[in-house]
Every structure is written in structure tokens, then in C-alpha cells.
Design an enzyme around this catalytic site. Structure first.
Site, PDB file in Angstrom:
ATOM      1  N   LYS A  69       0.820  -1.220   0.000  1.00  0.00           N
ATOM      2  CA  LYS A  69       0.000   0.000   0.000  1.00  0.00           C
ATOM      3  C   LYS A  69       0.849   1.264   0.000  1.00  0.00           C
ATOM      4  O   LYS A  69       0.422   2.292  -0.517  1.00  0.00           O
ATOM      5  CB  LYS A  69      -0.977  -0.008   1.193  1.00  0.00           C
ATOM      6  CG  LYS A  69      -2.103  -1.036   1.031  1.00  0.00           C
ATOM      7  CD  LYS A  69      -3.275  -0.759   1.957  1.00  0.00           C
ATOM      8  CE  LYS A  69      -4.450  -1.656   1.615  1.00  0.00           C
ATOM      9  NZ  LYS A  69      -5.600  -1.494   2.503  1.00  0.00           N
ATOM     10  N   LYS A  99      -6.956  -9.631  -6.462  1.00  0.00           N
ATOM     11  CA  LYS A  99      -8.221  -9.816  -5.730  1.00  0.00           C
ATOM     12  C   LYS A  99      -9.188  -8.660  -5.994  1.00  0.00           C
ATOM     13  O   LYS A  99      -8.755  -7.538  -6.267  1.00  0.00           O
ATOM     14  CB  LYS A  99      -7.959 -10.024  -4.235  1.00  0.00           C
ATOM     15  CG  LYS A  99      -7.857  -8.785  -3.420  1.00  0.00           C
ATOM     16  CD  LYS A  99      -8.019  -9.083  -1.929  1.00  0.00           C
ATOM     17  CE  LYS A  99      -7.925  -7.764  -1.190  1.00  0.00           C
ATOM     18  NZ  LYS A  99      -8.606  -7.670   0.038  1.00  0.00           N
ATOM     19  N   LYS A 123     -12.683  -3.097  -3.119  1.00  0.00           N
ATOM     20  CA  LYS A 123     -13.673  -2.022  -3.205  1.00  0.00           C
ATOM     21  C   LYS A 123     -13.048  -0.695  -3.617  1.00  0.00           C
ATOM     22  O   LYS A 123     -13.735   0.189  -4.096  1.00  0.00           O
ATOM     23  CB  LYS A 123     -14.478  -1.896  -1.906  1.00  0.00           C
ATOM     24  CG  LYS A 123     -13.658  -1.693  -0.647  1.00  0.00           C
ATOM     25  CD  LYS A 123     -14.576  -1.465   0.540  1.00  0.00           C
ATOM     26  CE  LYS A 123     -14.422  -2.486   1.646  1.00  0.00           C
ATOM     27  NZ  LYS A 123     -13.105  -2.568   2.277  1.00  0.00           N
TER      28      LYS A 123
HETATM   29  N1  AQP Z   1     -11.791 -10.260  -3.023  1.00  0.00           N
HETATM   30  C1  AQP Z   1     -12.001 -10.788  -1.830  1.00  0.00           C
HETATM   31  N2  AQP Z   1     -12.299 -12.110  -1.715  1.00  0.00           N
HETATM   32  C2  AQP Z   1     -12.532 -12.644  -0.493  1.00  0.00           C
HETATM   33  N3  AQP Z   1     -12.494 -11.956   0.666  1.00  0.00           N
HETATM   34  C3  AQP Z   1     -12.211 -10.652   0.601  1.00  0.00           C
HETATM   35  N4  AQP Z   1     -12.101  -9.688   1.549  1.00  0.00           N
HETATM   36  C4  AQP Z   1     -11.802  -8.514   0.946  1.00  0.00           C
HETATM   37  N5  AQP Z   1     -11.712  -8.674  -0.380  1.00  0.00           N
HETATM   38  C5  AQP Z   1     -11.952  -9.989  -0.638  1.00  0.00           C
HETATM   39  C6  AQP Z   1     -12.290  -9.912   2.977  1.00  0.00           C
HETATM   40  O1  AQP Z   1     -13.197  -8.926   3.469  1.00  0.00           O
HETATM   41  C7  AQP Z   1     -12.864  -8.635   4.831  1.00  0.00           C
HETATM   42  C8  AQP Z   1     -12.865  -7.159   5.066  1.00  0.00           C
HETATM   43  O2  AQP Z   1     -11.874  -6.579   4.311  1.00  0.00           O
HETATM   44  P1  AQP Z   1     -11.474  -5.065   4.520  1.00  0.00           P
HETATM   45  O3  AQP Z   1     -12.513  -4.211   3.925  1.00  0.00           O
HETATM   46  O4  AQP Z   1     -11.188  -4.781   5.938  1.00  0.00           O
HETATM   47  O5  AQP Z   1     -10.118  -4.901   3.765  1.00  0.00           O
HETATM   48  P2  AQP Z   1      -9.579  -5.451   2.449  1.00  0.00           P
HETATM   49  O6  AQP Z   1      -9.258  -6.914   2.544  1.00  0.00           O
HETATM   50  O7  AQP Z   1      -8.427  -4.565   2.088  1.00  0.00           O
HETATM   51  O8  AQP Z   1     -10.794  -5.286   1.447  1.00  0.00           O
HETATM   52  P3  AQP Z   1     -10.806  -4.504   0.116  1.00  0.00           P
HETATM   53  O9  AQP Z   1     -12.178  -4.629  -0.467  1.00  0.00           O
HETATM   54  O10 AQP Z   1      -9.676  -4.925  -0.777  1.00  0.00           O
HETATM   55  O11 AQP Z   1     -10.617  -3.022   0.610  1.00  0.00           O
HETATM   56  P4  AQP Z   1      -9.640  -1.898   0.113  1.00  0.00           P
HETATM   57  O12 AQP Z   1      -9.883  -1.809  -1.354  1.00  0.00           O
HETATM   58  O13 AQP Z   1     -10.069  -0.687   0.858  1.00  0.00           O
HETATM   59  O14 AQP Z   1      -8.242  -2.321   0.441  1.00  0.00           O
HETATM   60  C9  AQP Z   1     -11.535  -9.311   5.125  1.00  0.00           C
HETATM   61  O15 AQP Z   1     -11.787 -10.484   5.889  1.00  0.00           O
HETATM   62  C10 AQP Z   1     -11.005  -9.654   3.763  1.00  0.00           C
HETATM   63  O16 AQP Z   1     -10.173 -10.816   3.782  1.00  0.00           O
END
Ligand code: AQP
Length: 333
Positions: free
Chosen positions: A115, A197, A200
Site C-alpha cells: 500500500k 483480488k 472495493k
Molecule cells: N476479493 C475478496 N475475496 C474474499 N475476501 C475478501 N475480503 C476482501 N476482499 C476480498 C475480505 O473482506 C474482509 C474485510 O476486508 P477489509 O474491507 O477490511 O479490507 P480489504 O481486505 O483490504 O478489502 P478490500 O475490499 O480490498 O478493501 P480496500 O480496497 O479498501 O483495500 C476481510 O476479511 C477480507 O479478507
């Protein structure tokens, strides 16, 4: 006597609308864990600040994240759902734990390395010490279990190291949390770059499907999903990552296994398959979206849930924080 349930802790960032990755990979499993564990689910708004945010969007996303979790089935009668920033003990304990964490161990975190590349020269200290705040989140509630995806394993290990270090230096203060290894959660990949992956915060809105996307948008996004030059619906992550990802999503939405899916689309082209995936996802999300719209209007109900959970979490968190302050030698009257 009824056995005390184990405490399970998890958080989710309000850094955008939740995607079907968040839903199939995390939220859906949380809903199923509520009967067996004393669950704390947190909208980790302080974590979201480690990357640039537009204030009005963060506020909106935080509120909508909270009601999306309720709409998806988190039950405030069973679980504690709250906002991280409403419990000041998170930030306070994070500071204290910062004083027991080492630069070397934080610098090794792969999420920080990934990041920070996006932040240019001025990398925020908050991004660097993010895992310490995460440790505080978990340790404040004496959590037994933390469901962790692959990307969070290293942070939980660090939490355990910091907690053990503190316990050894003073006396047992924190429960050492274990990873919760449940049924293997789905890992949903980007619809545009299936090696990555689904996230969001992806800049390309066609790469993800959110829980708020209307039916026609969902179907359109799946129609545009990257596949391959072959025509066969077959599961092979390496050779056919796009198609395999769509199969995974279809399997999550319908409960069908890969063999059945391969049979269902034998001899049919990708067009039919993509439409079916889009429709299945739209059908899965429809009841969540309906409940979301109702909850959005029911401000009094949301306020009541927030007030109750904030009071409960503050009580529990301050108990641990008080202990830590005493042990490290902060003066009290
Ligand atoms: N693509 C994914 N497939 C399966 N699980 C996922 N998680 C996130 N993306 C996927 C799971 O969602 C939970 C919450 O995640 P988070 O919002 O705290 O952070 P993250 O993993 O960084 O999710 P994002 O969507 O990728 O957010 P941004 O874009 O803001 O970095 C976790 O249990 C994660 O494993």
C-alpha cells in the site's frame, strides 16, 4: 450451566461500498458464526484513514457499511456491531502498544509494502502502524479468535507477538488470540484482472460488483468480465483465471459445485454463462438490497443499535485499557 462462548473479533473497512468479495469472503461467514461465538464486528473507520479519504464519502460509506452488515444478516441481538471511532480506547491502546512494537517488525508487513507504494514520497505513519491499531482492536476485547484471510495472517501473528511481549514484561494482561480457521472462505478476484483480488477501492468500477449495484449494472459488469479465447466453462485457476473466478462466484451464489457448473454449461458459450452468473448474483443480493433500503430510512432503529453497542464496547474496552495503564505505570488518582 451454559458454557461461555468464545469471543470472535473481526473488522471491515468502510473504504467504499462492500464488494461481493467482502460478502462471499467474509460477511456471509460472519453471519453463520453468530450462534456459536460471542461476536464483535467492527466498522474500522480509523483504519480507513490510513489511505486518503474524502470526508463526506467516508461518512456516507461508514453509515452504509453499518447498515449493509445489518441487511446482510448481522443480528444486533446476537452480535456486537459498532464503529471503531466510537470507542476511544482503540486509539489509546494503539498508542500504548506502539511503545511496545518494533520498527523492524512493522517494516516487514507485506500489506504496508504494497500500500505504501501507492502513497508516493509522503507515506503516512498511520499506514505503517496500522497493524498496531489492529492489535489494539483485537486485544481490547480479550478475543479468542480472529477470522483471517491470507492477507491478514501476518498482522495477527504480530498481534500475538505484541501481546506476548507485554504479558511477559508485566503479567498476563491480554488473551493471546488464535486465527479462526473456518470453512475455506471464497477468494473473489477482480472481474477485469482476475490475477488480482477484487477490491472495493479499485479505480476501475468494472473490476468489482458492490452490494449496492442495481441488477442491470451487475449483469452488465459480468458481461464485460475478462475471460479467455477458449469457449469452455472449466475450472482451472492457472490457465483460465477469469472463467474460474466466475465459476467461484456462481458457486457462492447458487451453492453448486464446479463439476455441476461445468456440466450445466457444456456446449454453451461464455455469453450464456456470464448472464447466468450475473443473474444469480443479482438474485442473491436482491433481499440484502431490499433490507438495506428499509434500514436506511429507519434512523431511530440504527441510532438505538449504535448507542447500545457503543456503551457495551466502551465498558469492555475500558476494562482492558485500565489494566494496561496501571501496569505500565501511568499515574491515577
Ligand atoms: N476479493 C475478496 N475475496 C474474499 N475476501 C475478501 N475480503 C476482501 N476482499 C476480498 C475480505 O473482506 C474482509 C474485510 O476486508 P477489509 O474491507 O477490511 O479490507 P480489504 O481486505 O483490504 O478489502 P478490500 O475490499 O480490498 O478493501 P480496500 O480496497 O479498501 O483495500 C476481510 O476479511 C477480507 O479478507
Amino acid at each position: 450451566m451454559e458454557e461461555k462462548k468464545k469471543i470472535l473479533y473481526s473488522g471491515i473497512q468502510p473504504s467504499g461500498s462492500f464488494t461481493i468479495g467482502n460478502y462471499f469472503g467474509a460477511i456471509k461467514n460472519w453471519v453463520n458464526l453468530q450462534d456459536d461465538y460471542d461476536c464483535y464486528f467492527c466498522v474500522v473507520d480509523l483504519h480507513a484513514l490510513t489511505v486518503p479519504q474524502v470526508p463526506k464519502d467516508l461518512r456516507k460509506n461508514s453509515f452504509e457499511s453499518f447498515i449493509t452488515l445489518l441487511a446482510a444478516g448481522i443480528d444486533p441481538e446476537k452480535s456486537t456491531l459498532y464503529f471503531q471511532s466510537h470507542v476511544s480506547a482503540h486509539a489509546e491502546l494503539a498508542w500504548l502498544l506502539n511503545c511496545y512494537s518494533y520498527m523492524g517488525e512493522l517494516g516487514r508487513m507485506t500489506q504496508f509494502k504494497d500500500k505504501s507504494k501507492k502513497q508516493g514520497e509522503n507515506i503516512r505513519v498511520g499506514l505503517y502502524s496500522y497493524p498496531v491499531l489492529m492489535a489494539a482492536d483485537i486485544l481490547l476485547y480479550q478475543s479468542d479468535l480472529v477470522p483471517v484471510g491470507e492477507d491478514q495472517k501476518q498482522h495477527l501473528e504480530l498481534t500475538r507477538d505484541i501481546a506476548s511481549r507485554f504479558n511477559n514484561l508485566y503479567s498476563p494482561t491480554f488473551k493471546i488470540p488464535e486465527p479462526y480457521i473456518g470453512k475455506k472462505g471464497a477468494r473473489i478476484m477482480s472481474l477485469q484482472e482476475p490475477e488480482k483480488k477484487m477490491s472495493k477501492s479499485d479505480e476501475n468500477i468494472n473490476a468489482f460488483v458492490t452490494l449496492q449495484d442495481p441488477r442491470d449494472v451487475i449483469i452488465k459488469k459480468f458481461k464485460r468480465a475478462i475471460t479467455d479465447s477458449d469457449t469452455q466453462v472449466r475450472f482451472d485457476r492457472k490457465e483460465k483465471p477469469g472463467v474460474s473466478n466466475l465459476m467461484e462466484i456462481y458457486s457462492c451464489a447458487t451453492g453448486k459445485d464446479f463439476k455441476d457448473i461445468e456440466k450445466e454449461f457444456e456446449g454453451k458459450g461464455y455469453g450464456d454463462f456470464k448472464t447466468a452468473v450475473g443473474e444469480a448474483v443479482a438474485d442473491t443480493l436482491a433481499p440484502i438490497q431490499k433490507r438495506f433500503a428499509e434500514l436506511k430510512e429507519d434512523k431511530a432503529y440504527i441510532k438505538e443499535i449504535v448507542e447500545n453497542s457503543t456503551a457495551k464496547t466502551n465498558r469492555a474496552a475500558n476494562r482492558t485499557l485500565g489494566k494496561v495503564k496501571r501496569k505500565v505505570g501511568l499515574f491515577e488518582v
